[in-house]
Design a protein around this motif. Structure first.
Motif, short mmCIF file in Angstrom:
data_model
loop_
_atom_site.label_atom_id
_atom_site.label_comp_id
_atom_site.label_asym_id
_atom_site.label_seq_id
_atom_site.Cartn_x
_atom_site.Cartn_y
_atom_site.Cartn_z
N THR A 238 10.85 -6.38 -4.68
CA THR A 238 9.85 -5.33 -4.82
C THR A 238 8.53 -5.85 -4.26
OG1 THR A 238 9.05 -6.03 -6.98
CG2 THR A 238 10.96 -4.54 -6.94
N ALA A 239 7.59 -4.94 -4.04
CA ALA A 239 6.28 -5.33 -3.54
C ALA A 239 5.58 -6.26 -4.52
CB ALA A 239 5.43 -4.09 -3.28
N ARG A 240 5.71 -5.97 -5.81
CA ARG A 240 5.08 -6.81 -6.81
C ARG A 240 5.69 -8.22 -6.81
NH1 ARG A 240 2.12 -5.32 -11.14
NH2 ARG A 240 2.90 -3.17 -10.99
N LEU B 103 3.51 0.99 -3.16
CA LEU B 103 3.86 -0.40 -2.84
C LEU B 103 2.61 -1.26 -2.73
CD1 LEU B 103 6.60 0.04 -0.06
CD2 LEU B 103 6.98 -0.52 -2.46
N GLU B 104 1.64 -0.76 -2.00
CA GLU B 104 0.42 -1.52 -1.77
C GLU B 104 -0.34 -1.75 -3.08
OE1 GLU B 104 -2.19 -1.56 2.08
OE2 GLU B 104 -2.71 0.18 0.85
N GLN B 105 -0.43 -0.73 -3.90
CA GLN B 105 -1.15 -0.86 -5.17
C GLN B 105 -0.47 -1.88 -6.08
OE1 GLN B 105 -1.65 2.86 -7.24
NE2 GLN B 105 -2.63 1.93 -9.01
N GLU B 106 0.85 -1.82 -6.17
CA GLU B 106 1.58 -2.76 -7.02
C GLU B 106 1.40 -4.19 -6.54
OE1 GLU B 106 5.58 -1.33 -7.17
OE2 GLU B 106 5.02 0.51 -8.24
N ALA B 107 1.46 -4.40 -5.23
CA ALA B 107 1.29 -5.75 -4.70
C ALA B 107 -0.13 -6.26 -4.90
CB ALA B 107 1.66 -5.78 -3.21
N ARG B 108 -1.11 -5.42 -4.61
CA ARG B 108 -2.51 -5.85 -4.71
C ARG B 108 -2.95 -6.10 -6.14
NH1 ARG B 108 -5.77 -2.32 -0.09
NH2 ARG B 108 -5.00 -3.53 1.70
N SER B 109 -2.26 -5.53 -7.10
CA SER B 109 -2.60 -5.82 -8.50
C SER B 109 -2.29 -7.27 -8.85
CB SER B 109 -1.84 -4.88 -9.43
OG SER B 109 -0.45 -5.17 -9.44
N VAL B 110 -1.44 -7.90 -8.05
CA VAL B 110 -1.08 -9.31 -8.25
C VAL B 110 -1.76 -10.20 -7.23
CG1 VAL B 110 0.85 -10.96 -8.24
CG2 VAL B 110 1.17 -8.68 -9.21
N PHE B 111 -1.77 -9.77 -5.97
CA PHE B 111 -2.31 -10.59 -4.87
C PHE B 111 -3.16 -9.68 -4.00
CE2 PHE B 111 -2.13 -12.78 -0.76
CZ PHE B 111 -2.39 -14.09 -1.14
N ALA B 112 -4.46 -9.85 -4.10
CA ALA B 112 -5.39 -8.88 -3.50
C ALA B 112 -5.30 -8.81 -1.98
CB ALA B 112 -6.82 -9.21 -3.92
N ASN B 113 -5.09 -9.94 -1.33
CA ASN B 113 -5.13 -9.96 0.13
C ASN B 113 -3.75 -9.61 0.70
OD1 ASN B 113 -6.16 -10.18 2.67
ND2 ASN B 113 -6.22 -12.42 2.70
N ALA C 176 9.55 -6.28 1.29
CA ALA C 176 9.21 -5.54 0.07
C ALA C 176 9.91 -4.19 0.18
CB ALA C 176 7.71 -5.38 -0.07
N THR C 177 11.20 -4.21 -0.04
CA THR C 177 12.01 -3.02 0.19
C THR C 177 11.70 -1.91 -0.81
OG1 THR C 177 13.76 -4.51 0.99
CG2 THR C 177 14.38 -2.23 0.56
N PHE C 178 11.37 -2.29 -2.04
CA PHE C 178 11.25 -1.30 -3.11
C PHE C 178 9.95 -1.45 -3.89
CE2 PHE C 178 15.90 -2.06 -2.69
CZ PHE C 178 16.29 -0.78 -2.35
#
Length: 313
Positions: free
Chosen positions: A248-250, A280-290, A231-233
């Motif tokens: 991206t993280a998302r 990064l963490e917020q963007e990813a967790r909005s799609v996949f919580a874990n 998740a480079t960006f």
């Protein structure tokens, strides 16, 4: 029988004060496997307690931030007096580059270093587990992802019921657990399903290396216990991610969601987010919580599939 994943380097392209470049180790029943070997990996191994007795290194591709550490690692092993062979696995058409890197300085090693090129779809059998390779999408570079896949395990044996049925502890228990029917001295026939539960799936760990989101990763990571995805960006650099063949993280989270993975760990973090990964963490967790973002030294211990994993930040 835990699987221990250690993140030795989690930076993208260049090291920072907080993060070294790409390297991940997996330890299983005393056996250590190394995936990528960025600059300074041998020092990170010392720092985080990874054994130098490993026998195999797997390269996702041969860009410098995933490769340059192999020279120092091999020199360190030689200075320690190693004589056992070391096997290096690398994508097709990249073995020559790897050999040139190893031979920098013209110094001879004290042990054989074997290089084997792999195609996507290869499967390396290792007793009760295997290493599968799959194609990833990184700017047209010869690049692979890897999946460590355990075989199914036997179902749980019920010793209390075995005693109640009057089956003496010993070889008969072993035969039943292996799926054999047994006949007792009184003539009773005991079928294995009476005492043995359903077979249990093995664990699956998937490592993508550098890649755009792609269908082959989704297929390899189906029902994975752990998906390790670059998740480079962040979203703000989505055009840059596309241009450079990164995610991206998302986008990584969308891969985990489509694969029905159990857990997502993000790595290969651009230097611009090295200290603060909250976006990064917020963007990813909005799609996949874990989802979590690895740092150098992060350890994840995967217990057997019906138990919980432990994370050491």
């Amino acid at each position: 029988m835990p699987l221990l994943v250690r993140f030795l380097g989690t930076a993208a392209s260049r090291p920072t004060v907080e993060r070294g470049v790409s390297a991940i180790s997996i330890t299983r029943e005393g056996e250590t496997l190394l995936f990528d070997c960025g600059e300074g990996t041998q020092r990170q191994m010392m720092r985080y307690g990874v054994s130098f007795a490993l026998a195999e290194v797997f390269f996702t591709h041969v860009h410098s931030d995933h490769l340059l550490g192999i020279t120092g690692l091999i020199r360190t092993m030689a200075l320690q007096g190693r004589t056992e062979p070391l096997r290096l696995w690398t994508p097709r058409s990249t073995g020559k580059t790897l050999r040139q890197c190893i031979n920098i300085g013209g110094e001879r090693t004290t042990f054989p270093v074997d290089i084997t090129e792999l195609e996507a779809g290869a499967s390396l059998k290792r007793g009760d587990y295997r290493i599968d390779t799959f194609a990833v999408d990184h700017r047209g570079t010869a690049a692979l992802g890897y999946a460590l896949v355990e075989e199914e395990r036997r179902g749980r044996f019920n010793p209390d019921l075995a005693r109640e049925l009057g089956i003496p502890e010993g070889p008969l228990w072993g035969r039943i657990h292996r799926g054999e029917s047994i006949t007792l001295e009184d003539g009773r026939v005991i079928e294995p399903q009476v005492l043995v539960g359903e077979r249990r799936r093995g664990r699956r760990i998937v490592i993508t290396g550098d890649t755009r989101p792609c269908d082959s990763t989704i297929a390899a990571a189906q029902d994975a216990d752990l998906l390790i995805h670059e998740a480079t960006f962040a979203d703000e650099e989505s055009a840059r991610a596309l241009e450079t063949g990164h995610s991206t993280a998302r986008e990584a989270a969308q891969v985990a969601l489509q694969a029905s993975a159990r857990r997502l760990v993000l790595t290969h973090i651009s230097a611009r987010y090295s200290r603060d990964t909250r976006d990064l963490e917020q963007e990813a967790r909005s799609v996949f919580a874990n989802t979590m973002i690895a740092r150098d030294g992060t350890e994840i211990e995967l217990a057997l599939t019906e138990e919980l994993a432990e994370v050491v930040p």
